[in-house]
Design an enzyme around this catalytic site. Structure first.
Site, mmCIF file in Angstrom:
data_model
loop_
_atom_site.group_PDB
_atom_site.id
_atom_site.type_symbol
_atom_site.label_atom_id
_atom_site.label_comp_id
_atom_site.label_asym_id
_atom_site.label_seq_id
_atom_site.Cartn_x
_atom_site.Cartn_y
_atom_site.Cartn_z
ATOM 1 N N ARG A 1 0.854 -1.179 0.000
ATOM 2 C CA ARG A 1 0.000 0.000 0.000
ATOM 3 C C ARG A 1 0.895 1.236 0.000
ATOM 4 O O ARG A 1 1.923 1.261 0.684
ATOM 5 C CB ARG A 1 -0.878 0.043 1.255
ATOM 6 C CG ARG A 1 -2.050 -0.913 1.244
ATOM 7 C CD ARG A 1 -3.132 -0.503 0.231
ATOM 8 N NE ARG A 1 -4.291 -1.369 0.277
ATOM 9 C CZ ARG A 1 -4.484 -2.430 -0.513
ATOM 10 N NH1 ARG A 1 -3.567 -2.759 -1.411
ATOM 11 N NH2 ARG A 1 -5.580 -3.145 -0.415
ATOM 12 N N GLU B 1 -4.118 6.914 -5.001
ATOM 13 C CA GLU B 1 -4.226 6.357 -6.362
ATOM 14 C C GLU B 1 -5.533 6.780 -7.015
ATOM 15 O O GLU B 1 -6.529 6.926 -6.312
ATOM 16 C CB GLU B 1 -4.181 4.818 -6.283
ATOM 17 C CG GLU B 1 -2.847 4.319 -5.834
ATOM 18 C CD GLU B 1 -2.860 2.807 -5.543
ATOM 19 O OE1 GLU B 1 -3.863 2.122 -5.838
ATOM 20 O OE2 GLU B 1 -1.867 2.326 -5.006
ATOM 21 N N HIS C 1 -0.915 -0.385 -9.875
ATOM 22 C CA HIS C 1 -1.556 -1.273 -8.891
ATOM 23 C C HIS C 1 -2.175 -2.500 -9.582
ATOM 24 O O HIS C 1 -3.406 -2.639 -9.643
ATOM 25 C CB HIS C 1 -2.627 -0.519 -8.077
ATOM 26 C CG HIS C 1 -2.973 -1.224 -6.798
ATOM 27 N ND1 HIS C 1 -3.337 -0.562 -5.642
ATOM 28 C CD2 HIS C 1 -3.013 -2.550 -6.492
ATOM 29 C CE1 HIS C 1 -3.593 -1.452 -4.701
ATOM 30 N NE2 HIS C 1 -3.405 -2.666 -5.195
#
Ligand code: 8YV
Length: 316
Positions: free
Chosen positions: A235, A264, A282
């Site tokens: 993360r 994000e 991601h």
């Protein structure tokens, strides 16, 4: 009557989407244009008994508040740091996630990023595409992986899978996490700082959330050093992103290979422009097989719960 399910994001698996339609009365928020979502939600919220969300979207206190009949939140992902667990606990709402099924692909991406950074893959790609190779431009040699230390921060399933892969490349592996893993063949450092000092590559695999926020701070980055590389597949919140940018700009950290970021999908221009970064959007779990397996586990959890069985993978 089928239970009403609020679906915050689609699965790429058509089979999973078909199963959702078959077993639940689905309300697909993701199909609504942003500006229409509040009114649409107000209309469906009173009947919603289940929510399907992702590790990144989670569910915050405001949406939970809007769903008075909510009984279960099924997260299509392993991380539950974006779920307001204090609220779900207080209201007795079940939360499930998808452990186990994404381990291998996320670990594969960690090594993909590590290797791409080690061998400067983005620069090599640019070298060929730009014609620099044809023009005879020189390329500096990179460093071999053999014998280098891969430090793993967070030694759960994914961390252990990363260490196994790094060993296969001839790297030495070490880990840090607060809880000692009894019988682990990999050496544990006493602190994250000590792990960073010992590592050539520091791979962040720990869970996000308040307890780990900015654990990788300026001091840890300095300990990793000008020849060191940070890899993050966990993360963005685990890393102090401002400190990371400063360290990369000033060369006090060698490289960063990142699949995750703060806020994000916004990635600061500095990270996009620097040469010593390798960036991915991601995608650790984004393979056909894994996204299907994750979606299937979500469906299985929801079906178990609504047929009176305990969910298969509840978050404790
Ligand atoms: C996904 C993740 O990006 O598992 C997690 O926690 O962050 C990722 O696997 C996400 O949950 C997509 O569904």
């Amino acid at each position: 009557m089928k239970p009403e399910l609020l679906v915050l994001a689609a699965s790429p698996s058509a089979d999973v989407m078909a199963q959702l339609e078959r077993h639940f009365h689905c309300h697909h928020l993701w199909r609504q244009p942003c500006e229409a979502q509040p009114d649409w939600l107000a209309g469906v919220a009173p009947g919603v008994r289940g929510v399907l969300t992702t590790g990144v979207i989670g569910i915050g206190p405001a949406l939970l508040e809007q769903l008075p009949r909510l009984e279960i939140v099924a997260v299509n992902g392993i991380g539950v740091d974006a779920v307001a667990l204090d609220v779900t606990r207080a209201r007795g709402i079940f939360v499930t996630n998808t452990p186990g099924v994404l381990t291998e692909d996320v670990a594969d991406l960690a090594l993909t990023l590590l290797l791409a950074a080690a061998r400067r893959l983005p620069a090599l790609d640019r070298h060929v595409r730009s014609g620099a190779w044809e023009r005879g431009m020189p390329l500096a040699p990179t460093r071999a992986l053999r014998g280098k230390v891969c430090g793993v921060f967070g030694f759960g399933r994914i961390g252990q899978a990363v260490a196994a892969r790094a060993s296969a490349f001839g790297m030495r592996t070490m880990y840090f996490q607060p809880r000692v893993i009894e019988g682990a063949a990999v050496e544990r450092c006493a602190s994250l700082l000590e792990l960073a000092q010992a590592s050539d590559y520091l791979v962040v695999c720990a869970p996000g959330g308040a307890a780990t926020r900015h654990a990788v701070n300026a001091e840890v980055l300095a300990a990793l050093g000008p020849e060191g590389t940070l890899v993050n597949i966990a993360r963005g919140s685990l890393v102090d992103q401002a400190a990371l940018i400063t360290a990369l700009e000033e060369g006090t950290l060698g490289m960063a290979a990142l699949d995750v970021f703060d806020n994000e999908p916004h990635v600061p221009a500095a990270l996009r422009e620097l040469d010593n970064t390798v960036l991915a959007p991601h995608v650790g779990s984004l393979t056909v097989e894994t996204r299907h397996a994750m979606g299937q586990l979500v469906v299985d959890n929801l079906r178990a719960y609504f047929s009176g069985q305990p969910p298969l993978t509840p978050v404790p």
